[in-house]
Design a protein around this motif. Structure first.
Motif, PDB file in Angstrom:
ATOM      1  N   LEU A  18      68.048  78.612  44.627  1.00 12.40           N
ATOM      2  CA  LEU A  18      69.178  78.951  43.756  1.00 12.40           C
ATOM      3  C   LEU A  18      70.195  77.818  43.726  1.00 12.40           C
ATOM      4  O   LEU A  18      70.679  77.425  42.650  1.00 12.40           O
ATOM      5  N   ASN A  19      70.530  77.292  44.912  1.00 11.77           N
ATOM      6  CA  ASN A  19      71.495  76.182  44.977  1.00 11.77           C
ATOM      7  C   ASN A  19      70.982  74.962  44.223  1.00 11.77           C
ATOM      8  O   ASN A  19      71.743  74.292  43.507  1.00 11.77           O
ATOM      9  N   ASN A  20      69.685  74.655  44.381  1.00 13.96           N
ATOM     10  CA  ASN A  20      69.107  73.505  43.677  1.00 13.96           C
ATOM     11  C   ASN A  20      69.109  73.717  42.168  1.00 13.96           C
ATOM     12  O   ASN A  20      69.370  72.784  41.399  1.00 13.96           O
ATOM     13  N   THR A  21      68.829  74.966  41.748  1.00 10.33           N
ATOM     14  CA  THR A  21      68.823  75.263  40.309  1.00 10.33           C
ATOM     15  C   THR A  21      70.216  75.098  39.707  1.00 10.33           C
ATOM     16  O   THR A  21      70.374  74.533  38.614  1.00 10.33           O
ATOM     17  N   ILE A  22      71.230  75.575  40.424  1.00  8.58           N
ATOM     18  CA  ILE A  22      72.612  75.431  39.938  1.00  8.58           C
ATOM     19  C   ILE A  22      72.993  73.963  39.847  1.00  8.58           C
ATOM     20  O   ILE A  22      73.581  73.509  38.856  1.00  8.58           O
ATOM     21  N   LEU A  23      72.631  73.179  40.880  1.00 10.26           N
ATOM     22  CA  LEU A  23      72.956  71.750  40.898  1.00 10.26           C
ATOM     23  C   LEU A  23      72.266  71.018  39.751  1.00 10.26           C
ATOM     24  O   LEU A  23      72.898  70.239  39.022  1.00 10.26           O
ATOM     25  N   VAL A  24      70.973  71.283  39.592  1.00  7.82           N
ATOM     26  CA  VAL A  24      70.219  70.635  38.515  1.00  7.82           C
ATOM     27  C   VAL A  24      70.773  71.037  37.149  1.00  7.82           C
ATOM     28  O   VAL A  24      70.878  70.212  36.229  1.00  7.82           O
ATOM     29  N   GLY A  25      71.143  72.313  36.996  1.00 13.35           N
ATOM     30  CA  GLY A  25      71.704  72.779  35.735  1.00 13.35           C
ATOM     31  C   GLY A  25      72.994  72.065  35.378  1.00 13.35           C
ATOM     32  O   GLY A  25      73.191  71.637  34.231  1.00 13.35           O
ATOM     33  N   LEU A  26      73.892  71.917  36.371  1.00 12.68           N
ATOM     34  CA  LEU A  26      75.158  71.223  36.122  1.00 12.68           C
ATOM     35  C   LEU A  26      74.931  69.755  35.775  1.00 12.68           C
ATOM     36  O   LEU A  26      75.561  69.208  34.858  1.00 12.68           O
ATOM     37  N   LEU A  27      74.024  69.107  36.511  1.00  8.61           N
ATOM     38  CA  LEU A  27      73.715  67.705  36.221  1.00  8.61           C
ATOM     39  C   LEU A  27      73.119  67.552  34.821  1.00  8.61           C
ATOM     40  O   LEU A  27      73.407  66.587  34.111  1.00  8.61           O
ATOM     41  N   SER A  28      72.288  68.531  34.422  1.00  7.86           N
ATOM     42  CA  SER A  28      71.680  68.479  33.085  1.00  7.86           C
ATOM     43  C   SER A  28      72.737  68.605  32.005  1.00  7.86           C
ATOM     44  O   SER A  28      72.698  67.893  30.990  1.00  7.86           O
ATOM     45  N   ILE A  29      73.700  69.505  32.207  1.00 11.10           N
ATOM     46  CA  ILE A  29      74.765  69.687  31.221  1.00 11.10           C
ATOM     47  C   ILE A  29      75.585  68.404  31.081  1.00 11.10           C
ATOM     48  O   ILE A  29      75.891  67.954  29.962  1.00 11.10           O
ATOM     49  N   LEU A  30      75.922  67.782  32.223  1.00  6.41           N
ATOM     50  CA  LEU A  30      76.673  66.529  32.183  1.00  6.41           C
ATOM     51  C   LEU A  30      75.856  65.429  31.509  1.00  6.41           C
ATOM     52  O   LEU A  30      76.383  64.629  30.723  1.00  6.41           O
ATOM     53  N   GLY A  31      74.551  65.374  31.821  1.00  5.46           N
ATOM     54  CA  GLY A  31      73.684  64.366  31.226  1.00  5.46           C
ATOM     55  C   GLY A  31      73.561  64.530  29.724  1.00  5.46           C
ATOM     56  O   GLY A  31      73.627  63.549  28.963  1.00  5.46           O
ATOM     57  N   VAL A  32      73.408  65.783  29.290  1.00  3.46           N
ATOM     58  CA  VAL A  32      73.305  66.055  27.849  1.00  3.46           C
ATOM     59  C   VAL A  32      74.602  65.659  27.145  1.00  3.46           C
ATOM     60  O   VAL A  32      74.585  65.026  26.066  1.00  3.46           O
TER      61      VAL A  32
END
Length: 579
Positions: free
Chosen positions: A425-439
């Motif tokens: 769950l923690n990894n999914t949240i981290l990856v999701g936030l990084l993806s939003i910033l990257g997009v």
């Protein structure tokens, strides 16, 4: 200030804000939580008698009753709760108390709970003579008439001498979890637990399928499980399955309990006395009539003996009396306790389990109380006691619920670690936030306008929040496939927002009106939306329903996007670009 007013007074933006507020209410988040939430209360337990109620099925996590204090022990989490119980148990053993009164303080009420002590009673091998005085009816002749009067009669009774030792307090009878910080429900692959997929040997109608699901629910409820999800599922071929998801329990016990048909029979001289389910009126679960009696070593293993009592129906008791009336009385190893010539034999799924001697005192009597005994082994005493408790719970559940009408085959069984689930769950949240910033960064590089990249990033976060609010409102559990669906939904949202931004900017160069540009953008968006729905919808049945969470969150996410956030995004971009 003028732009902000135009944005927040627009109908589409106001609608989005209303949905954000509703999602916030549904999730009901809190920053800090203390205490443990009560998820289950065993019927007839000390907690139940004290008035602590079992939460209703489907209750929101934030509505659960939370224990804040036990006596003078402050409860912040599960570790504090078990430490408090351990300290109270230690005090009872050290002082050899026969009972203990504890005060439990929750966020709703204060309870006074009476906990009885668990006593080990052992024979010394000696006998004592006791004078027992009882009242009896005595017939006397007074003035030539018979008169029946009560008199105190004292008799000498020879009893075996015993030594009693307090081993601890009885089980409180509740299950707890860390007080939840929101109404979001985690699936078993995030919270930890067991998922079992079963298939009946023969095709069943809806009535028998519902009966089997009800029996399974009752069996698992007897174990004190709170988060149980049992449902009928089918695959694309139409094959029938039953999916069982249990949060926070060991795989072995759940699989054994569900895979057994559970046909329990008690026989004397090959004649059935009672069967599990319909003939069982009550199964004792209190420490006074259901406990582990003793543990001893045999070679490299430890054996623990246990027993519990059941109450059978009057009809079964009458069958017991009729069968035992015909038996002979024979001596036993204990010369003071003769037995009957036949034993009572127990069978589970037509397999012999054990036999018990029948005391001669019960000959021809309609006895409604039956004592079930057994033993379990382990490499050490802790393992043997755990195995004994598991066997007791399984047998009690089978006796109470009766047999499943058909044999169920285990198709798939998975166990999930709560530690790994938390990391995922923690990894999914981290990856999701990084993806939003990257997009957002890529969109800024493409369009060179913060007025587009920042609204895109904010809209993505809003869509995620709306999906979570929808899941909290309808009690949908979020598992890894559901999180994947959220990522897919936000990804399609970015595509749509890029379409809107591109049409707005390129249409401006073609001197097209704002209305024409938005129409073109939404023509593309609606087409992509309908295509996505058509492609995702069959996943509700694929994999025997295991992909239902993915389909649910994806469809909800793209629907929120098309109906709520995309129109609001278009309006925000129009204002920020001074259209």
């Amino acid at each position: 200030m003028g732009r902000a007013k135009k944005i927040f007074t627009n109908g589409r933006v106001i609608l989005m804000l209303i949905f954000i507020a509703l999602a916030l209410l549904a999730i009901s988040p809190t920053i800090k939580t203390e205490g443990v939430a009560i998820t289950f209360v065993e019927k007839g337990s000390a907690a139940d008698i004290a008035g602590i109620q079992k939460p209703p099925g489907g209750a929101n996590p934030r509505s659960l009753e939370v224990i804040k204090r036990i006596d003078n022990y402050f409860i912040a989490d599960e570790a504090d709760y078990f430490a408090a119980i351990k300290a109270i148990n230690k005090s009872v053993v050290e002082n050899q108390l026969s009972e203990k009164v504890v005060v439990i303080t929750t966020n709703k009420k204060l309870y006074t709970v009476l906990l009885e002590s668990v006593v080990d009673e052992k024979r010394t091998g000696e006998y004592v003579i006791k004078n027992i005085t009882t009242e009896k009816n005595v017939t006397q002749i007074i003035n030539g008439s018979k008169v029946v009067a009560l008199e105190n009669i004292t008799e000498e009774v020879r009893e075996a001498e015993t030594i009693k030792t307090v081993l601890g307090i009885q089980n409180l009878g509740i299950r707890v979890v860390k007080a939840p910080g929101s109404n979001l429900r985690k699936g078993i692959d995030l919270a930890g637990g067991v998922r079992v997929l079963l298939q009946p040997e023969v095709e069943l109608d809806d009535k028998n399928m519902s009966l089997i699901i009800k029996i399974m629910e009752n069996r698992l409820n007897h174990l004190g499980l709170a988060n149980i999800n049992i449902r009928k599922v089918t695959n694309i071929k139409g094959d029938q399955f039953i999916s069982v998801e249990v949060t926070g329990f060991n795989e072995k016990q759940v699989v054994n309990l569900l895979s057994q048909q559970g046909k329990f029979e008690a026989k004397i001289a090959n004649q059935t006395v009672f069967v599990g389910g319909k003939d069982i009126k009550n199964v004792c679960t209190s420490s006074q009539c259901s406990r582990i009696e003793s543990c001893s070593r045999s070679g490299n293993q430890i054996f623990c003996n246990y027993f519990f009592q059941v109450t059978i129906s009057p009809e079964s008791a009458q069958r017991f009396a009729e069968i035992t009336e015909k038996l002979e009385v024979i001596p036993s190893e204990d010369p003071t306790n003769p037995v009957l010539s036949e034993k009572i034999d127990f069978f589970l799924d037509d397999q012999y389990e054990q036999s018990l001697s029948i005391s001669a005192d019960l000959k021809g009597k309609p006895e409604t109380t039956v004592r079930i005994t057994g033993s379990a082994i382990g490499k050490d005493e802790d393992e043997a006691r755990i195995n004994s408790r598991d066997e007791i719970q399984n047998l009690q559940a089978i006796l109470l619920t009766g047999s499943i009408p058909v044999k169920m085959n285990i198709v798939q069984s998975d166990a999930f670690s709560p530690i790994l689930g938390k990391e995922a769950l923690n990894n999914t949240i981290l990856v999701g936030l990084l993806s939003i910033l990257g997009v957002a960064a890529i969109i800024f590089i493409r369009f060179r306008k913060l007025a587009i990249s920042i609204p895109v990033m904010i809209t993505m976060l809003i869509e995620v929040f709306l999906i979570l609010g929808f899941a909290a409102f309808f009690g949908w559990e979020l598992d890894l496939v559901a999180l994947a669906g959220i990522i897919i939904a936000t990804g399609t949202g970015v595509d749509d927002q890029i379409v809107i931004a591109d049409e707005v900017l390129t249409g401006k160069k073609r001197f097209e009106s704002w209305k024409t540009r938005i129409k073109k953008a939404f023509f593309i968006i609606i087409g992509a939306y309908l295509t996505t729905i058509a492609g995702i919808f069959p996943l509700f049945w694929a994999g025997a329903g295991l992909l239902k969470g993915f389909a649910f969150t994806t469809i909800v996410g793209v629907s929120f996007g098309v109906l709520i956030t995309r129109p609001a995004f278009a309006r925000i971009v129009k204002v920020l670009l001074k259209e």
